[in-house]
Design a protein around this motif. Structure first.
Motif, mmCIF file in Angstrom:
data_model
loop_
_atom_site.group_PDB
_atom_site.id
_atom_site.type_symbol
_atom_site.label_atom_id
_atom_site.label_comp_id
_atom_site.label_asym_id
_atom_site.label_seq_id
_atom_site.Cartn_x
_atom_site.Cartn_y
_atom_site.Cartn_z
ATOM 1 N N THR A 86 23.825 28.057 -15.099
ATOM 2 C CA THR A 86 24.687 28.718 -14.124
ATOM 3 C C THR A 86 25.593 27.713 -13.425
ATOM 4 O OG1 THR A 86 22.977 30.374 -13.780
ATOM 5 C CG2 THR A 86 24.693 30.240 -12.124
ATOM 6 N N VAL A 87 25.072 26.529 -13.166
ATOM 7 C CA VAL A 87 25.874 25.501 -12.495
ATOM 8 C C VAL A 87 27.007 25.049 -13.409
ATOM 9 C CG1 VAL A 87 25.807 23.187 -11.507
ATOM 10 C CG2 VAL A 87 23.919 24.756 -11.090
ATOM 11 N N VAL A 88 26.715 24.864 -14.685
ATOM 12 C CA VAL A 88 27.751 24.451 -15.639
ATOM 13 C C VAL A 88 28.822 25.529 -15.746
ATOM 14 C CG1 VAL A 88 28.188 23.892 -18.052
ATOM 15 C CG2 VAL A 88 26.149 22.999 -16.926
ATOM 16 N N ALA A 99 29.630 27.743 -13.467
ATOM 17 C CA ALA A 99 30.392 27.758 -12.217
ATOM 18 C C ALA A 99 31.395 26.618 -12.171
ATOM 19 C CB ALA A 99 29.441 27.686 -11.025
ATOM 20 N N VAL A 100 31.022 25.455 -12.633
ATOM 21 C CA VAL A 100 31.939 24.310 -12.641
ATOM 22 C C VAL A 100 33.090 24.543 -13.611
ATOM 23 C CG1 VAL A 100 32.129 21.864 -13.248
ATOM 24 C CG2 VAL A 100 30.214 22.645 -11.868
ATOM 25 N N THR A 122 35.431 27.119 -12.136
ATOM 26 C CA THR A 122 36.192 26.533 -11.030
ATOM 27 C C THR A 122 37.332 25.665 -11.544
ATOM 28 O OG1 THR A 122 34.202 26.532 -9.661
ATOM 29 C CG2 THR A 122 36.005 25.105 -8.971
ATOM 30 N N GLU A 178 32.924 34.791 -8.795
ATOM 31 C CA GLU A 178 31.933 34.476 -7.765
ATOM 32 C C GLU A 178 30.940 35.615 -7.613
ATOM 33 O OE1 GLU A 178 30.053 34.733 -3.990
ATOM 34 O OE2 GLU A 178 31.827 35.934 -4.407
ATOM 35 N N ASN A 184 26.924 35.136 -8.526
ATOM 36 C CA ASN A 184 25.930 35.391 -7.483
ATOM 37 C C ASN A 184 25.288 36.767 -7.580
ATOM 38 O OD1 ASN A 184 26.272 32.861 -6.354
ATOM 39 N ND2 ASN A 184 27.962 33.548 -5.082
#
Length: 87
Positions: A2-4, A6-7, A10, A51, A55
Motif C-alpha cells: 500500500t505504501v508503494v 501511495a508513493v 503521488t 486517497e 484509505n
C-alpha cells in the motif's frame, strides 16, 4: 504494498499537476489555459479519489461529485465566453 502504491500515485499525480501548471502559465491562447485548468482539476479529483481508495472510505464522494460538476460548468461557461469573443 500500500505504501508503494501511495508513493507511485503521488509521484504520477504530482507530475501531471506540474505539467498542467506549466501549460497554464505558457499557454498561448485562452483555450489552452482552460484545458490545462480542466486537466489540473481532473488530477485533483483523481488524487482525492485515490486517497479515498487507499484509505478505504467513501466520505469524499460528495466532494468529488460537486467538484466534477463545478469543473464541467466552469469549462462550458469559459468556452461559451471564448466563442462569443471570437465571433
Amino acid at each position: 504494498m500500500t505504501v508503494v502504491l501511495a508513493v507511485v500515485l503521488t509521484v504520477l499525480l504530482s507530475v501531471a499537476a506540474l505539467l498542467a501548471l506549466i501549460r497554464m502559465y505558457r499557454g498561448p491562447s485562452l483555450l489552452d489555459r482552460v484545458i490545462a485548468a480542466d486537466l489540473l482539476l481532473a488530477t485533483m479529483i483523481g488524487a482525492v479519489g485515490a486517497e479515498a481508495a487507499v484509505n478505504r472510505h467513501a466520505t469524499s464522494l460528495p466532494v468529488l461529485v460537486v467538484v466534477s460538476l463545478l469543473g464541467f460548468v466552469g469549462s462550458v461557461a469559459l468556452v461559451r465566453f471564448a466563442v462569443r469573443e471570437e465571433s
